[in-house]
Design an enzyme around this catalytic site. Sequence first.
Site, mmCIF file in Angstrom:
data_model
loop_
_atom_site.group_PDB
_atom_site.id
_atom_site.type_symbol
_atom_site.label_atom_id
_atom_site.label_comp_id
_atom_site.label_asym_id
_atom_site.label_seq_id
_atom_site.Cartn_x
_atom_site.Cartn_y
_atom_site.Cartn_z
ATOM 1 N N ASP A 150 -150.363 8.594 35.669
ATOM 2 C CA ASP A 150 -149.293 7.714 36.120
ATOM 3 C C ASP A 150 -149.132 7.802 37.636
ATOM 4 O O ASP A 150 -150.114 8.009 38.343
ATOM 5 C CB ASP A 150 -147.992 8.108 35.389
ATOM 6 C CG ASP A 150 -147.087 6.919 35.117
ATOM 7 O OD1 ASP A 150 -146.535 6.377 36.085
ATOM 8 O OD2 ASP A 150 -146.932 6.530 33.945
ATOM 9 N N HIS A 162 -141.725 6.341 38.416
ATOM 10 C CA HIS A 162 -142.172 5.966 37.084
ATOM 11 C C HIS A 162 -142.742 7.151 36.311
ATOM 12 O O HIS A 162 -142.367 7.415 35.160
ATOM 13 C CB HIS A 162 -143.207 4.849 37.205
ATOM 14 C CG HIS A 162 -143.627 4.218 35.933
ATOM 15 N ND1 HIS A 162 -144.712 4.664 35.201
ATOM 16 C CD2 HIS A 162 -143.134 3.155 35.251
ATOM 17 C CE1 HIS A 162 -144.859 3.899 34.136
ATOM 18 N NE2 HIS A 162 -143.916 2.978 34.140
ATOM 19 N N SER A 181 -143.798 1.192 28.772
ATOM 20 C CA SER A 181 -143.986 2.431 29.544
ATOM 21 C C SER A 181 -143.150 3.567 29.003
ATOM 22 O O SER A 181 -143.522 4.735 29.111
ATOM 23 C CB SER A 181 -143.606 2.207 31.012
ATOM 24 O OG SER A 181 -144.708 1.867 31.800
#
Length: 491
Positions: free
Chosen positions: A228, A260, A434
């Site tokens: 990520d 994120h 996600s």
Amino acid sequence: MSLMLRFVLLPTRGFTTDEPHNTAAIETFLTTMAAHGPRRLEVPPPPRVARFTVLDSIHANGAKLVAMSDVALMRLKREQPGLRVVPEVFYRKARAPRPRLIETVQMFATRTVLERHTLKVVLKETGQALRDVDVIAFSDFAAGRGAQGTTNARGQLNLEFPRSVKVLERVYVYPAHSGWPVLLHNWPLRAGTIEVPAIALDFIDSRAKAYPRRAPADGRGVTVGVIDTGVGPHAALTVAGGMNAVTGEDAADWSDSHVHGTHVAGIIAANGNAGGFLGVSPAVTLRAYRVFGKGAEGASSFAIAKAIDRAVADGCDLLNLSLGGGPDDPTTSEAIKAARAKGVVCVIASGNEGGPVAWPARHPLAVSISALGFKGAWPAGAMQVQTVTEPTGKEQSFIADFSNTGPEIDLTGPGVGVISCIPHDRFGVMDGTSMACPAVTGALARRLAADTATLGMPRDADRADAIVRLALAVARDMGLPPLAQGAGLAQ
């Protein structure tokens, strides 16, 4: 001068020439390209120049990232006909989309008098001003007309509208941390202050509703790699190690270049050291692999493949990829296949366009994840209400309106209004496949940790198949369409 283009060089078959059916010529060529730097390709007649530079390499006899001119590309194809030369492609984070302005204040300014309005965003419960809040305000939503900005340290931002605008049709408010996102309808500009619900770590969001029983020892013995934007720093996350796979950046810097990856990691492995917040499998060994460069919107297919390869070598059992959206790509495909052959399973977010499953989640050997929500698993006024779709399944569950679905979906997970970690010991709410993906990864890690026979199998394709079989066999049917939920909610 010819334009320099970037490509990935792959052997005829597989990720390295260790695979059968690769010629000695291909192995020799790739091995001689192991060191970074410029190479010379002879292109008759002179003085034509074939510019060719090796930027990065995965194994001496494996994939290479190169930059080369169009002349060099044609020459290379002639010299090495068994070599696969594929474009480098980029993938996005798999977060739910935000509305976009079509006509902005700059367009207003050409034909009307503008008036500045100062807005302030505060927490509803305490009145605390919030910085880093993105506000997207529409005076005409259908036409995409409006203005946007981000709050400063005082929780304020200035937006300009024509004097005739007194009421905003819609105002989307996205706190980066501490508060829930909200959607306001027909909001009077004179109001000035927007209140958002504060995040309470004991709130029953969709992840807590899906997995109400979490214990500090869950997941022990399983290693999970998060591929990520990087992870941390955060007090609730203990990272055993990792790598920055971005070409040209410090390989040792796997800290979060965004927010994120930390949010994703917290869903899986938050250990309770910050406010008692626990992930689905708090005791897993967590490893971080950064594939998004600093300030970059996209992750390179080469960086992703490099990260997968390293994660397999580091002993990961499960890999979480909350990214996607590019074309079918041989580079990521070979990396996923190589991982599966060594007993490692890639769990991948299906994407957030509300359409068919995106790549690489639609890879036949990926475990593809859609996003599920539960009606009311958010505070009053929160934006998540707009994600609800029909039909409704068990426990008022639904597949989020943004979630990609299709025959490739294997499992579903909670991806609507999910609380998790944000760098520097904060917490935020995000939506997307996600978020569903790491919830499933965490659930599978917990299940795998309890199945010592499967966990202890030799690291080969049979082991990977057994892990996937375990995940599908225990999934809970939520009463939603099979092409939307797959086998059901991961357990």
